[in-house]
Design a protein around this motif. Structure first.
Motif, PDB file in Angstrom:
ATOM      1  N   VAL A   1      36.567  26.132  45.181  1.00  0.00           N
ATOM      2  CA  VAL A   1      37.211  27.427  44.374  1.00  0.00           C
ATOM      3  C   VAL A   1      38.037  28.040  45.532  1.00  0.00           C
ATOM      4  O   VAL A   1      37.437  28.580  46.538  1.00  0.00           O
ATOM      5  N   CYS A   2      39.345  27.955  45.280  1.00  0.00           N
ATOM      6  CA  CYS A   2      40.123  28.496  46.619  1.00  0.00           C
ATOM      7  C   CYS A   2      41.361  29.713  45.749  1.00  0.00           C
ATOM      8  O   CYS A   2      42.089  29.140  45.130  1.00  0.00           O
ATOM      9  N   ASP A   3      40.994  30.798  46.124  1.00  0.00           N
ATOM     10  CA  ASP A   3      41.853  31.708  45.627  1.00  0.00           C
ATOM     11  C   ASP A   3      41.545  33.126  46.609  1.00  0.00           C
ATOM     12  O   ASP A   3      40.616  33.511  46.750  1.00  0.00           O
TER      13      ASP A   3
ATOM     14  N   VAL B   1      42.240  36.270  45.608  1.00  0.00           N
ATOM     15  CA  VAL B   1      41.597  37.400  44.864  1.00  0.00           C
ATOM     16  C   VAL B   1      40.080  37.064  44.859  1.00  0.00           C
ATOM     17  O   VAL B   1      39.745  36.164  44.034  1.00  0.00           O
ATOM     18  N   THR B   2      39.193  38.063  45.396  1.00  0.00           N
ATOM     19  CA  THR B   2      37.820  37.835  45.222  1.00  0.00           C
ATOM     20  C   THR B   2      37.252  37.711  43.808  1.00  0.00           C
ATOM     21  O   THR B   2      36.759  36.878  43.517  1.00  0.00           O
ATOM     22  N   GLN B   3      37.662  38.620  42.997  1.00  0.00           N
ATOM     23  CA  GLN B   3      37.213  38.715  41.537  1.00  0.00           C
ATOM     24  C   GLN B   3      37.542  37.434  40.823  1.00  0.00           C
ATOM     25  O   GLN B   3      36.692  37.085  40.148  1.00  0.00           O
ATOM     26  N   ILE B   4      38.861  36.952  41.027  1.00  0.00           N
ATOM     27  CA  ILE B   4      39.148  35.714  40.341  1.00  0.00           C
ATOM     28  C   ILE B   4      38.047  34.455  40.718  1.00  0.00           C
ATOM     29  O   ILE B   4      37.579  33.796  40.199  1.00  0.00           O
ATOM     30  N   ARG B   5      37.978  34.460  42.231  1.00  0.00           N
ATOM     31  CA  ARG B   5      37.025  33.547  42.755  1.00  0.00           C
ATOM     32  C   ARG B   5      35.719  33.671  42.244  1.00  0.00           C
ATOM     33  O   ARG B   5      34.843  32.689  41.760  1.00  0.00           O
ATOM     34  N   LYS B   6      35.054  34.950  42.283  1.00  0.00           N
ATOM     35  CA  LYS B   6      33.707  35.178  41.639  1.00  0.00           C
ATOM     36  C   LYS B   6      33.502  34.860  40.243  1.00  0.00           C
ATOM     37  O   LYS B   6      32.606  34.248  39.655  1.00  0.00           O
ATOM     38  N   ILE B   7      34.675  35.201  39.252  1.00  0.00           N
ATOM     39  CA  ILE B   7      34.416  34.682  37.974  1.00  0.00           C
ATOM     40  C   ILE B   7      34.658  33.246  37.748  1.00  0.00           C
ATOM     41  O   ILE B   7      33.692  32.780  36.947  1.00  0.00           O
ATOM     42  N   LEU B   8      35.483  32.584  38.381  1.00  0.00           N
ATOM     43  CA  LEU B   8      35.330  31.201  38.299  1.00  0.00           C
ATOM     44  C   LEU B   8      33.898  30.423  38.689  1.00  0.00           C
ATOM     45  O   LEU B   8      33.345  29.446  38.185  1.00  0.00           O
TER      46      LEU B   8
ATOM     47  N   GLU C   1      33.257  28.584  48.095  1.00  0.00           N
ATOM     48  CA  GLU C   1      34.588  29.546  47.933  1.00  0.00           C
ATOM     49  C   GLU C   1      35.284  29.359  49.100  1.00  0.00           C
ATOM     50  O   GLU C   1      34.944  29.225  50.412  1.00  0.00           O
ATOM     51  N   ALA C   2      36.589  29.592  48.960  1.00  0.00           N
ATOM     52  CA  ALA C   2      37.660  29.478  49.986  1.00  0.00           C
ATOM     53  C   ALA C   2      38.749  30.800  49.803  1.00  0.00           C
ATOM     54  O   ALA C   2      39.105  30.909  48.630  1.00  0.00           O
ATOM     55  N   GLU C   3      39.083  31.313  50.750  1.00  0.00           N
ATOM     56  CA  GLU C   3      39.841  32.492  50.625  1.00  0.00           C
ATOM     57  C   GLU C   3      41.230  32.126  50.461  1.00  0.00           C
ATOM     58  O   GLU C   3      42.362  32.793  50.147  1.00  0.00           O
TER      59      GLU C   3
ATOM     60  N   LEU D   1      42.617  24.906  43.226  1.00  0.00           N
ATOM     61  CA  LEU D   1      43.302  25.506  44.378  1.00  0.00           C
ATOM     62  C   LEU D   1      44.491  26.440  43.890  1.00  0.00           C
ATOM     63  O   LEU D   1      45.585  25.794  43.370  1.00  0.00           O
ATOM     64  N   ASP D   2      44.332  27.793  44.372  1.00  0.00           N
ATOM     65  CA  ASP D   2      45.752  28.577  43.980  1.00  0.00           C
ATOM     66  C   ASP D   2      46.945  28.356  44.790  1.00  0.00           C
ATOM     67  O   ASP D   2      46.732  28.040  45.854  1.00  0.00           O
ATOM     68  N   VAL D   3      47.963  28.502  44.218  1.00  0.00           N
ATOM     69  CA  VAL D   3      49.343  28.377  44.685  1.00  0.00           C
ATOM     70  C   VAL D   3      49.731  29.271  45.848  1.00  0.00           C
ATOM     71  O   VAL D   3      49.970  29.034  47.031  1.00  0.00           O
ATOM     72  N   MET D   4      49.416  30.503  45.471  1.00  0.00           N
ATOM     73  CA  MET D   4      49.825  31.725  46.378  1.00  0.00           C
ATOM     74  C   MET D   4      48.681  31.945  47.244  1.00  0.00           C
ATOM     75  O   MET D   4      47.936  33.019  46.726  1.00  0.00           O
ATOM     76  N   THR D   5      48.184  31.646  48.279  1.00  0.00           N
ATOM     77  CA  THR D   5      47.469  32.025  49.298  1.00  0.00           C
ATOM     78  C   THR D   5      48.044  32.305  50.716  1.00  0.00           C
ATOM     79  O   THR D   5      48.936  31.507  51.096  1.00  0.00           O
ATOM     80  N   PRO D   6      47.310  33.315  51.332  1.00  0.00           N
ATOM     81  CA  PRO D   6      47.813  33.530  52.636  1.00  0.00           C
ATOM     82  C   PRO D   6      47.663  32.434  53.768  1.00  0.00           C
ATOM     83  O   PRO D   6      46.993  31.312  53.259  1.00  0.00           O
ATOM     84  N   ARG D   7      48.242  32.619  54.910  1.00  0.00           N
ATOM     85  CA  ARG D   7      48.261  31.642  55.985  1.00  0.00           C
ATOM     86  C   ARG D   7      48.998  30.236  55.453  1.00  0.00           C
ATOM     87  O   ARG D   7      49.939  29.730  55.972  1.00  0.00           O
TER      88      ARG D   7
END
Length: 231
Positions: free
Chosen positions: A68-70, A72-79, A92-94, A113-119
């Motif tokens: 699970v890559c997002d 937003v910590t809350q979204i990752r935890k819920i998923l 988990e991946a940030e 995989l979230d579309v908008m992630t840093p780096r």
């Protein structure tokens, strides 16, 4: 006047066959466990049902692992919470860079995989994972708040087999994961059959492209019927 029963009221013991006084009230004795004629105590029907169900759950096969890559910590935890409740293992991946690294170093069966992630954004991360021969068969489902057709086409063109628009329902996530894993199994089985046929004929093994036929099916389905789920 009718005759009084012999011994009544004078302390004389009752004659044999006469009705005895009811026993004093007290706690009822526990029911005797059934033996079934074997001398062994048999479990109750509820115990038997429980005993039969638990081993089936414990031996239902190895759990699938979802990355699970997002950011937003809350979204990752819920998923991850919902996935674990559905009998999945989670990692988990940030951001996209971390997702790429994990996919290369750990056993992963599917990636959210979230579309908008840093780096490294999700599109780039998806393309790199799919360009790696060691990870290109891992199905990727993109998570995006942008449901424009151009973004959907870009996600699928980068190698994703499906996408989920935000906000989403857990039922939608679980259904799409199940569908993607099932399609991946079909592709793997097809690849094995082709390899076996090629080996029998003395040819090199053919290669099935990326996510297989379900990728095109997902594109057509989602463009015609984009999701409108809410949390």
């Amino acid at each position: 006047m009718p005759a009084e029963p012999s011994g009544a009221g004078n302390g004389t013991p009752a004659q044999p066959g006469a009705a005895a006084n009811p026993p004093a009230s007290g706690p009822a004795a526990p029911p005797t466990p059934r033996s079934g004629g074997t001398g062994k105590i048999l479990p109750s029907s509820r115990e038997t049902a429980t005993t039969r169900i638990i081993p089936q759950i414990a031996t239902s096969g190895p759990k699938k692992t979802v990355l699970v890559c997002d950011d937003v910590t809350q979204i990752r935890k819920i998923l991850c919470f919902n996935l674990k409740a559905a009998n999945y293992e989670t990692i988990e991946a940030e951001d996209g860079a971390e997702a790429i690294k994990i996919s290369e170093t750990q056993k992963v069966d599917l990636i959210l995989l979230d579309v908008m992630t840093p780096r490294v954004d999700g599109f780039t991360a998806c393309g790199r994972i799919k360009s790696n021969p060691n990870t290109n068969n891992v199905p990727i489902i993109m998570l995006t708040a942008c449901s424009q057709k151009e973004d959907v086409i870009r996600a699928l063109s980068s190698g994703a087999c499906d996408y989920i628009g935000k906000p989403f329902k857990k039922e939608t996530v679980l259904q799409k994961i199940e569908h993607a894993l099932g399609a991946a199994r079909e592709v793997a089985d097809h690849q094995h059959r082709l390899e076996a046929a090629a080996a029998h004929e003395g040819e090199g093994p053919p290669v099935v492209g990326r996510c297989g036929p379900h990728r095109t099916a997902a594109l057509g389905r989602d463009l015609l019927d984009p999701p409108s789920d809410a949390v």
